[in-house]
Scaffold this motif. Structure first.
Motif, PDB file in Angstrom:
ATOM      1  N   GLY A  79       0.807  -1.206   0.000  1.00 26.59           N
ATOM      2  CA  GLY A  79       0.000   0.000   0.000  1.00 26.59           C
ATOM      3  C   GLY A  79       0.842   1.259   0.000  1.00 26.59           C
ATOM      4  N   ALA A  80       0.170   2.394  -0.152  1.00 30.10           N
ATOM      5  CA  ALA A  80       0.840   3.692  -0.168  1.00 30.10           C
ATOM      6  C   ALA A  80       1.169   4.134   1.252  1.00 30.10           C
ATOM      7  CB  ALA A  80      -0.036   4.729  -0.853  1.00 30.10           C
ATOM      8  N   VAL A  81       2.245   4.922   1.379  1.00 29.94           N
ATOM      9  CA  VAL A  81       2.652   5.479   2.670  1.00 29.94           C
ATOM     10  C   VAL A  81       2.993   6.955   2.463  1.00 29.94           C
ATOM     11  CG1 VAL A  81       3.511   3.301   3.610  1.00 29.94           C
ATOM     12  CG2 VAL A  81       5.063   4.791   2.339  1.00 29.94           C
ATOM     13  N   GLY A  82       2.825   7.736   3.511  1.00 28.30           N
ATOM     14  CA  GLY A  82       3.173   9.149   3.444  1.00 28.30           C
ATOM     15  C   GLY A  82       3.230   9.734   4.836  1.00 28.30           C
ATOM     16  N   GLY A  83       4.071  10.764   5.019  1.00 26.97           N
ATOM     17  CA  GLY A  83       4.180  11.340   6.348  1.00 26.97           C
ATOM     18  C   GLY A  83       5.066  12.566   6.387  1.00 26.97           C
ATOM     19  N   ALA A  84       5.446  12.935   7.598  1.00 22.69           N
ATOM     20  CA  ALA A  84       6.269  14.111   7.848  1.00 22.69           C
ATOM     21  C   ALA A  84       7.514  13.707   8.616  1.00 22.69           C
ATOM     22  CB  ALA A  84       5.479  15.159   8.633  1.00 22.69           C
ATOM     23  N   GLN A  85       8.561  14.524   8.507  1.00 17.91           N
ATOM     24  CA  GLN A  85       9.834  14.203   9.140  1.00 17.91           C
ATOM     25  C   GLN A  85      10.538  15.471   9.586  1.00 17.91           C
ATOM     26  OE1 GLN A  85      11.470  12.272   5.763  1.00 17.91           O
ATOM     27  NE2 GLN A  85      12.113  14.149   4.772  1.00 17.91           N
ATOM     28  N   ALA A  86      11.479  15.298  10.495  1.00 15.45           N
ATOM     29  CA  ALA A  86      12.341  16.385  10.950  1.00 15.45           C
ATOM     30  C   ALA A  86      13.660  15.780  11.378  1.00 15.45           C
ATOM     31  CB  ALA A  86      11.701  17.147  12.105  1.00 15.45           C
ATOM     32  N   GLY A  87      14.737  16.559  11.232  1.00  9.04           N
ATOM     33  CA  GLY A  87      16.037  16.041  11.595  1.00  9.04           C
ATOM     34  C   GLY A  87      17.075  17.133  11.739  1.00  9.04           C
ATOM     35  N   TYR A  88      18.288  16.699  12.054  1.00 12.59           N
ATOM     36  CA  TYR A  88      19.403  17.635  12.218  1.00 12.59           C
ATOM     37  C   TYR A  88      20.663  16.964  11.712  1.00 12.59           C
ATOM     38  CZ  TYR A  88      21.922  21.605  14.181  1.00 12.59           C
ATOM     39  OH  TYR A  88      22.674  22.751  14.327  1.00 12.59           O
ATOM     40  N   ASN A  89      21.455  17.724  10.942  1.00 10.30           N
ATOM     41  CA  ASN A  89      22.715  17.226  10.398  1.00 10.30           C
ATOM     42  C   ASN A  89      23.898  17.969  10.998  1.00 10.30           C
ATOM     43  OD1 ASN A  89      21.571  15.376   8.553  1.00 10.30           O
ATOM     44  ND2 ASN A  89      21.238  17.009   7.060  1.00 10.30           N
ATOM     45  N   TRP A  90      25.011  17.241  11.149  1.00  2.00           N
ATOM     46  CA  TRP A  90      26.303  17.834  11.512  1.00  2.00           C
ATOM     47  C   TRP A  90      27.309  17.444  10.434  1.00  2.00           C
ATOM     48  CZ3 TRP A  90      23.123  15.385  14.971  1.00  2.00           C
ATOM     49  CH2 TRP A  90      22.679  16.139  16.072  1.00  2.00           C
ATOM     50  N   LEU A  91      28.260  18.336  10.165  1.00  2.00           N
ATOM     51  CA  LEU A  91      29.326  18.059   9.205  1.00  2.00           C
ATOM     52  C   LEU A  91      30.668  17.994   9.905  1.00  2.00           C
ATOM     53  CD1 LEU A  91      28.519  20.253   6.061  1.00  2.00           C
ATOM     54  CD2 LEU A  91      28.310  17.778   6.299  1.00  2.00           C
ATOM     55  N   ALA A  92      31.523  17.103   9.433  1.00  2.00           N
ATOM     56  CA  ALA A  92      32.894  16.998   9.946  1.00  2.00           C
ATOM     57  C   ALA A  92      33.844  17.091   8.765  1.00  2.00           C
ATOM     58  CB  ALA A  92      33.095  15.682  10.683  1.00  2.00           C
ATOM     59  N   GLY A  93      34.679  18.115   8.770  1.00  2.00           N
ATOM     60  CA  GLY A  93      35.638  18.286   7.695  1.00  2.00           C
ATOM     61  C   GLY A  93      35.027  18.637   6.362  1.00  2.00           C
ATOM     62  N   GLY A  94      33.748  19.019   6.369  1.00  2.00           N
ATOM     63  CA  GLY A  94      33.077  19.377   5.130  1.00  2.00           C
ATOM     64  C   GLY A  94      32.733  18.211   4.240  1.00  2.00           C
ATOM     65  N   VAL A  95      33.051  16.976   4.662  1.00  2.00           N
ATOM     66  CA  VAL A  95      32.827  15.792   3.824  1.00  2.00           C
ATOM     67  C   VAL A  95      31.955  14.752   4.519  1.00  2.00           C
ATOM     68  CG1 VAL A  95      33.943  13.883   2.610  1.00  2.00           C
ATOM     69  CG2 VAL A  95      35.022  16.138   2.628  1.00  2.00           C
ATOM     70  N   LEU A  96      32.209  14.475   5.780  1.00  2.00           N
ATOM     71  CA  LEU A  96      31.460  13.459   6.513  1.00  2.00           C
ATOM     72  C   LEU A  96      30.230  14.085   7.156  1.00  2.00           C
ATOM     73  CD1 LEU A  96      34.376  11.525   8.242  1.00  2.00           C
ATOM     74  CD2 LEU A  96      33.199  10.987   6.100  1.00  2.00           C
ATOM     75  N   LEU A  97      29.112  13.378   7.071  1.00  2.80           N
ATOM     76  CA  LEU A  97      27.841  13.871   7.612  1.00  2.80           C
ATOM     77  C   LEU A  97      27.309  12.894   8.645  1.00  2.80           C
ATOM     78  CD1 LEU A  97      24.883  15.527   5.847  1.00  2.80           C
ATOM     79  CD2 LEU A  97      24.449  13.344   6.990  1.00  2.80           C
ATOM     80  N   ALA A  98      26.837  13.427   9.761  1.00  2.00           N
ATOM     81  CA  ALA A  98      26.144  12.633  10.780  1.00  2.00           C
ATOM     82  C   ALA A  98      24.865  13.370  11.147  1.00  2.00           C
ATOM     83  CB  ALA A  98      27.024  12.441  12.014  1.00  2.00           C
ATOM     84  N   GLY A  99      23.817  12.618  11.408  1.00  2.00           N
ATOM     85  CA  GLY A  99      22.552  13.271  11.716  1.00  2.00           C
ATOM     86  C   GLY A  99      21.604  12.353  12.451  1.00  2.00           C
ATOM     87  N   VAL A 100      20.488  12.927  12.830  1.00  2.00           N
ATOM     88  CA  VAL A 100      19.404  12.175  13.460  1.00  2.00           C
ATOM     89  C   VAL A 100      18.104  12.624  12.812  1.00  2.00           C
ATOM     90  CG1 VAL A 100      19.166  13.868  15.335  1.00  2.00           C
ATOM     91  CG2 VAL A 100      18.331  11.521  15.660  1.00  2.00           C
ATOM     92  N   GLU A 101      17.194  11.677  12.576  1.00  2.00           N
ATOM     93  CA  GLU A 101      15.934  11.988  11.898  1.00  2.00           C
ATOM     94  C   GLU A 101      14.797  11.183  12.509  1.00  2.00           C
ATOM     95  OE1 GLU A 101      15.628  12.637   7.480  1.00  2.00           O
ATOM     96  OE2 GLU A 101      14.450  10.768   7.596  1.00  2.00           O
ATOM     97  N   GLY A 102      13.650  11.819  12.661  1.00  2.00           N
ATOM     98  CA  GLY A 102      12.443  11.142  13.114  1.00  2.00           C
ATOM     99  C   GLY A 102      11.321  11.397  12.135  1.00  2.00           C
ATOM    100  N   ASP A 103      10.430  10.417  11.956  1.00  2.00           N
ATOM    101  CA  ASP A 103       9.288  10.604  11.063  1.00  2.00           C
ATOM    102  C   ASP A 103       8.054   9.911  11.620  1.00  2.00           C
ATOM    103  OD1 ASP A 103       9.513   7.864  10.419  1.00  2.00           O
ATOM    104  OD2 ASP A 103      10.801   8.271   8.726  1.00  2.00           O
ATOM    105  N   LEU A 104       6.889  10.373  11.165  1.00  2.00           N
ATOM    106  CA  LEU A 104       5.597   9.797  11.510  1.00  2.00           C
ATOM    107  C   LEU A 104       4.823   9.639  10.218  1.00  2.00           C
ATOM    108  CD1 LEU A 104       3.488   8.896  13.610  1.00  2.00           C
ATOM    109  CD2 LEU A 104       2.766  11.287  13.765  1.00  2.00           C
ATOM    110  N   ASN A 105       4.293   8.417   9.971  1.00  2.00           N
ATOM    111  CA  ASN A 105       3.729   8.098   8.668  1.00  2.00           C
ATOM    112  C   ASN A 105       2.386   7.400   8.774  1.00  2.00           C
ATOM    113  OD1 ASN A 105       6.432   8.429   6.886  1.00  2.00           O
ATOM    114  ND2 ASN A 105       6.908   7.389   8.809  1.00  2.00           N
TER     115      ASN A 105
END
Length: 275
Positions: A79-105
Protein backbone atom coordinates in the motif's frame (compact mmCIF):
# COMPACT_ATOMS: atom_id res chain seq x y z
CA UNK A 1 0.76 58.85 30.79
CA UNK A 2 3.32 56.12 29.88
CA UNK A 3 6.67 55.51 28.26
CA UNK A 4 7.78 52.39 26.41
CA UNK A 5 10.40 50.66 24.31
CA UNK A 6 9.78 48.66 21.09
CA UNK A 7 11.92 46.57 18.76
CA UNK A 8 10.92 46.56 15.07
CA UNK A 9 11.73 43.48 12.96
CA UNK A 10 12.62 44.36 9.37
CA UNK A 11 11.08 41.87 6.85
CA UNK A 12 14.12 42.27 4.60
CA UNK A 13 16.42 40.91 7.28
CA UNK A 14 18.37 44.16 7.48
CA UNK A 15 20.08 45.11 10.71
CA UNK A 16 20.48 48.72 11.83
CA UNK A 17 23.72 49.50 13.63
CA UNK A 18 25.69 52.70 14.37
CA UNK A 19 28.97 53.15 12.50
CA UNK A 20 30.40 54.66 15.68
CA UNK A 21 29.13 56.12 18.90
CA UNK A 22 28.57 59.62 17.38
CA UNK A 23 27.25 58.68 13.94
CA UNK A 24 23.55 58.25 13.05
CA UNK A 25 22.11 54.76 12.53
CA UNK A 26 23.05 53.22 9.21
CA UNK A 27 21.23 50.50 7.29
CA UNK A 28 23.39 47.41 7.26
CA UNK A 29 22.56 44.66 4.72
CA UNK A 30 22.40 41.08 5.99
CA UNK A 31 25.30 38.77 5.20
CA UNK A 32 24.36 35.82 3.02
CA UNK A 33 25.58 32.52 4.43
CA UNK A 34 27.12 29.91 2.14
CA UNK A 35 25.08 26.72 1.64
CA UNK A 36 25.82 23.95 4.11
CA UNK A 37 24.17 20.59 4.88
CA UNK A 38 24.48 21.15 8.62
CA UNK A 39 21.45 22.35 10.52
CA UNK A 40 17.79 21.66 11.28
CA UNK A 41 15.38 20.55 8.55
CA UNK A 42 11.71 19.55 8.21
CA UNK A 43 9.82 18.00 5.33
CA UNK A 44 7.49 15.32 4.04
CA UNK A 45 7.58 12.06 2.09
CA UNK A 46 5.32 9.90 -0.06
CA UNK A 47 5.93 6.43 -1.40
CA UNK A 48 4.88 2.80 -1.69
CA UNK A 49 5.54 -0.20 0.49
CA UNK A 50 5.80 -3.86 -0.41
CA UNK A 51 5.37 -5.47 3.00
CA UNK A 52 4.67 -9.01 4.12
CA UNK A 53 2.70 -10.78 6.85
CA UNK A 54 3.96 -14.31 7.62
CA UNK A 55 1.14 -15.74 9.74
CA UNK A 56 1.06 -18.99 11.71
CA UNK A 57 -2.51 -20.04 12.58
CA UNK A 58 -3.04 -22.63 15.33
CA UNK A 59 -6.41 -24.30 15.98
CA UNK A 60 -6.81 -25.87 19.42
CA UNK A 61 -9.32 -27.44 21.80
CA UNK A 62 -10.75 -24.59 23.93
CA UNK A 63 -11.17 -26.88 26.97
CA UNK A 64 -7.88 -28.81 27.10
CA UNK A 65 -5.77 -26.33 25.14
CA UNK A 66 -4.37 -29.17 23.03
CA UNK A 67 -3.33 -28.11 19.54
CA UNK A 68 -5.45 -29.69 16.81
CA UNK A 69 -4.07 -28.21 13.60
CA UNK A 70 -1.55 -25.58 12.47
CA UNK A 71 -0.99 -23.84 9.16
CA UNK A 72 1.27 -21.06 7.86
CA UNK A 73 0.63 -18.56 5.10
CA UNK A 74 2.54 -15.58 3.75
CA UNK A 75 0.55 -12.65 2.42
CA UNK A 76 1.56 -9.38 0.78
CA UNK A 77 1.01 -6.29 2.93
CA UNK A 78 1.16 -3.60 0.24
CA UNK A 79 0.00 0.00 0.00
CA UNK A 80 0.84 3.69 -0.17
CA UNK A 81 2.65 5.48 2.67
CA UNK A 82 3.17 9.15 3.44
CA UNK A 83 4.18 11.34 6.35
CA UNK A 84 6.27 14.11 7.85
CA UNK A 85 9.83 14.20 9.14
CA UNK A 86 12.34 16.39 10.95
CA UNK A 87 16.04 16.04 11.60
CA UNK A 88 19.40 17.64 12.22
CA UNK A 89 22.72 17.23 10.40
CA UNK A 90 26.30 17.83 11.51
CA UNK A 91 29.33 18.06 9.20
CA UNK A 92 32.89 17.00 9.95
CA UNK A 93 35.64 18.29 7.69
CA UNK A 94 33.08 19.38 5.13
CA UNK A 95 32.83 15.79 3.82
CA UNK A 96 31.46 13.46 6.51
CA UNK A 97 27.84 13.87 7.61
CA UNK A 98 26.14 12.63 10.78
CA UNK A 99 22.55 13.27 11.72
CA UNK A 100 19.40 12.18 13.46
CA UNK A 101 15.93 11.99 11.90
CA UNK A 102 12.44 11.14 13.11
CA UNK A 103 9.29 10.60 11.06
CA UNK A 104 5.60 9.80 11.51
CA UNK A 105 3.73 8.10 8.67
CA UNK A 106 0.26 6.99 7.64
CA UNK A 107 0.14 3.59 5.94
CA UNK A 108 -2.59 2.18 3.70
CA UNK A 109 -1.21 -1.37 3.70
CA UNK A 110 -3.57 -4.35 3.92
CA UNK A 111 -3.29 -8.14 3.73
CA UNK A 112 -6.03 -10.78 3.67
CA UNK A 113 -5.72 -14.31 5.03
CA UNK A 114 -7.86 -17.42 5.19
CA UNK A 115 -6.96 -20.49 7.28
CA UNK A 116 -8.93 -23.73 7.39
CA UNK A 117 -8.88 -26.60 9.88
CA UNK A 118 -10.43 -29.72 8.21
CA UNK A 119 -13.60 -30.99 9.83
CA UNK A 120 -12.21 -34.46 10.50
CA UNK A 121 -9.54 -32.85 12.70
CA UNK A 122 -11.32 -29.92 14.37
CA UNK A 123 -14.90 -31.27 14.54
CA UNK A 124 -14.93 -35.05 14.00
CA UNK A 125 -17.99 -35.49 16.25
CA UNK A 126 -20.28 -33.55 13.89
CA UNK A 127 -19.22 -35.14 10.60
CA UNK A 128 -22.48 -36.01 8.86
CA UNK A 129 -24.41 -33.58 11.07
CA UNK A 130 -23.37 -30.60 8.93
CA UNK A 131 -22.18 -30.58 5.33
CA UNK A 132 -18.72 -29.19 6.13
CA UNK A 133 -17.66 -29.09 9.82
CA UNK A 134 -14.34 -27.36 9.01
CA UNK A 135 -13.33 -24.42 11.20
CA UNK A 136 -12.44 -21.39 9.06
CA UNK A 137 -10.58 -18.22 10.05
CA UNK A 138 -11.36 -15.39 7.64
CA UNK A 139 -9.71 -11.96 7.69
CA UNK A 140 -12.49 -10.14 5.81
CA UNK A 141 -11.32 -6.68 6.87
CA UNK A 142 -7.75 -7.92 6.73
CA UNK A 143 -4.57 -7.18 8.56
CA UNK A 144 -3.46 -3.58 8.26
CA UNK A 145 -0.40 -1.53 9.16
CA UNK A 146 -2.21 1.66 10.18
CA UNK A 147 0.80 3.89 10.97
CA UNK A 148 4.48 3.71 11.75
CA UNK A 149 7.18 6.02 13.08
CA UNK A 150 10.96 5.80 13.15
CA UNK A 151 13.82 7.47 15.00
CA UNK A 152 17.08 6.90 13.15
CA UNK A 153 20.67 8.02 12.90
CA UNK A 154 22.16 9.00 9.54
CA UNK A 155 25.77 8.62 8.38
CA UNK A 156 26.86 9.82 4.98
CA UNK A 157 29.26 11.64 2.75
CA UNK A 158 29.00 14.89 0.82
CA UNK A 159 29.45 13.58 -2.73
CA UNK A 160 29.24 17.09 -4.21
CA UNK A 161 28.46 20.41 -2.52
CA UNK A 162 24.82 19.90 -3.53
CA UNK A 163 24.40 16.14 -2.99
CA UNK A 164 24.84 13.60 -0.20
CA UNK A 165 24.60 9.81 0.05
CA UNK A 166 23.80 8.18 3.39
CA UNK A 167 22.88 5.06 5.32
CA UNK A 168 20.37 5.16 8.14
CA UNK A 169 19.17 2.93 10.96
CA UNK A 170 17.38 2.97 14.29
CA UNK A 171 14.11 2.26 16.04
CA UNK A 172 10.68 1.75 14.50
CA UNK A 173 7.20 1.48 16.01
CA UNK A 174 3.90 0.75 14.28
CA UNK A 175 0.29 -0.22 14.89
CA UNK A 176 -1.06 -3.42 13.32
CA UNK A 177 -4.82 -3.97 13.13
CA UNK A 178 -6.20 -7.51 12.72
CA UNK A 179 -9.91 -7.96 12.01
CA UNK A 180 -11.99 -10.92 10.83
CA UNK A 181 -14.19 -13.83 11.86
CA UNK A 182 -13.61 -17.42 12.97
CA UNK A 183 -16.43 -19.64 11.65
CA UNK A 184 -16.95 -22.62 13.94
CA UNK A 185 -19.53 -24.90 15.54
CA UNK A 186 -20.76 -26.09 18.90
CA UNK A 187 -21.05 -29.78 19.84
CA UNK A 188 -24.51 -30.03 18.26
CA UNK A 189 -23.42 -28.70 14.87
CA UNK A 190 -24.80 -25.21 15.33
CA UNK A 191 -22.76 -22.49 13.66
CA UNK A 192 -20.89 -20.15 16.03
CA UNK A 193 -18.88 -17.15 14.94
CA UNK A 194 -16.00 -15.55 16.86
CA UNK A 195 -15.28 -11.92 15.99
CA UNK A 196 -11.58 -11.01 15.79
CA UNK A 197 -10.67 -7.36 16.37
CA UNK A 198 -7.26 -6.41 17.69
CA UNK A 199 -4.90 -3.41 17.62
CA UNK A 200 -1.26 -4.06 18.51
CA UNK A 201 1.49 -1.44 18.78
CA UNK A 202 4.84 -3.08 18.12
CA UNK A 203 8.42 -1.84 18.34
CA UNK A 204 11.14 -2.98 15.96
CA UNK A 205 13.96 -1.73 13.78
CA UNK A 206 14.43 0.30 10.61
CA UNK A 207 17.49 0.33 8.31
CA UNK A 208 18.08 1.74 4.86
CA UNK A 209 19.79 4.40 2.81
CA UNK A 210 19.27 7.15 0.29
CA UNK A 211 20.55 10.10 -1.66
CA UNK A 212 19.57 13.74 -1.21
CA UNK A 213 20.25 16.76 -3.37
CA UNK A 214 19.78 20.50 -3.13
CA UNK A 215 17.05 21.88 -5.40
CA UNK A 216 17.20 25.63 -4.88
CA UNK A 217 17.74 27.91 -1.92
CA UNK A 218 17.26 25.86 1.24
CA UNK A 219 15.05 23.21 -0.44
CA UNK A 220 16.32 19.67 -0.93
CA UNK A 221 14.82 16.44 -2.34
CA UNK A 222 15.61 12.83 -1.54
CA UNK A 223 14.88 9.26 -2.55
CA UNK A 224 15.11 6.68 0.23
CA UNK A 225 14.71 2.97 0.91
CA UNK A 226 13.77 1.65 4.36
CA UNK A 227 13.40 -1.91 5.65
CA UNK A 228 11.12 -2.25 8.69
CA UNK A 229 10.82 -5.26 10.97
CA UNK A 230 8.10 -4.95 13.62
CA UNK A 231 8.54 -8.46 14.99
CA UNK A 232 5.63 -10.80 15.72
CA UNK A 233 2.07 -9.73 16.40
CA UNK A 234 0.13 -12.27 18.50
CA UNK A 235 -3.68 -12.31 18.43
CA UNK A 236 -5.61 -14.83 20.60
CA UNK A 237 -9.36 -14.07 20.44
CA UNK A 238 -11.55 -15.53 23.16
CA UNK A 239 -13.58 -18.38 21.61
CA UNK A 240 -17.34 -18.05 21.43
CA UNK A 241 -19.39 -19.79 24.14
CA UNK A 242 -19.62 -23.57 23.54
CA UNK A 243 -17.34 -23.38 20.50
CA UNK A 244 -15.42 -26.57 19.77
CA UNK A 245 -12.40 -24.72 18.39
CA UNK A 246 -10.11 -21.91 19.56
CA UNK A 247 -7.68 -20.06 17.28
CA UNK A 248 -4.42 -18.15 17.79
CA UNK A 249 -2.52 -16.08 15.21
CA UNK A 250 1.17 -15.14 15.16
CA UNK A 251 2.10 -12.74 12.36
CA UNK A 252 5.65 -11.60 11.53
CA UNK A 253 5.37 -8.12 9.99
CA UNK A 254 8.12 -6.81 7.69
CA UNK A 255 8.13 -3.93 5.25
CA UNK A 256 10.09 -2.64 2.25
CA UNK A 257 9.50 1.06 1.69
CA UNK A 258 10.59 3.19 -1.25
CA UNK A 259 9.75 6.86 -0.93
CA UNK A 260 10.61 10.34 -2.16
CA UNK A 261 10.56 13.50 -0.10
CA UNK A 262 11.37 17.19 0.14
CA UNK A 263 13.00 19.06 3.02
CA UNK A 264 13.50 22.66 4.00
CA UNK A 265 16.73 23.30 5.91
CA UNK A 266 16.79 26.19 8.35
CA UNK A 267 19.99 28.22 8.15
CA UNK A 268 20.96 29.88 11.45
CA UNK A 269 22.59 32.71 9.46
CA UNK A 270 19.78 33.51 7.04
CA UNK A 271 18.08 36.08 9.31
CA UNK A 272 20.75 38.14 11.00
CA UNK A 273 24.03 39.21 9.41
CA UNK A 274 27.36 38.74 11.14
CA UNK A 275 30.39 41.02 11.18
Amino acid sequence: MRVGLNYKFDPTGAVYAPADARAPLLLKAPMLAAWTWSGLYVGGTIGYSGGKSDTDTAFSDPVSGAELFATSRSRRLDGAVGGAQAGYNWLAGGVLLAGVEGDLNYAGQRAKLNAVCPGEICNPAIIGVVDDPSAIAQFEQGQKLEWFATLRGRLGVVATPDAIAYVTGGLAVGEVMTAGTVLGFDGNGNAINTIVSSHNTKAGLAVGGGIEGRLAGNWTAKIEYLYLDLGTVTVIPAPALNSTTAVAFNSRITDNILRVGVNYKFDPYDIWGND
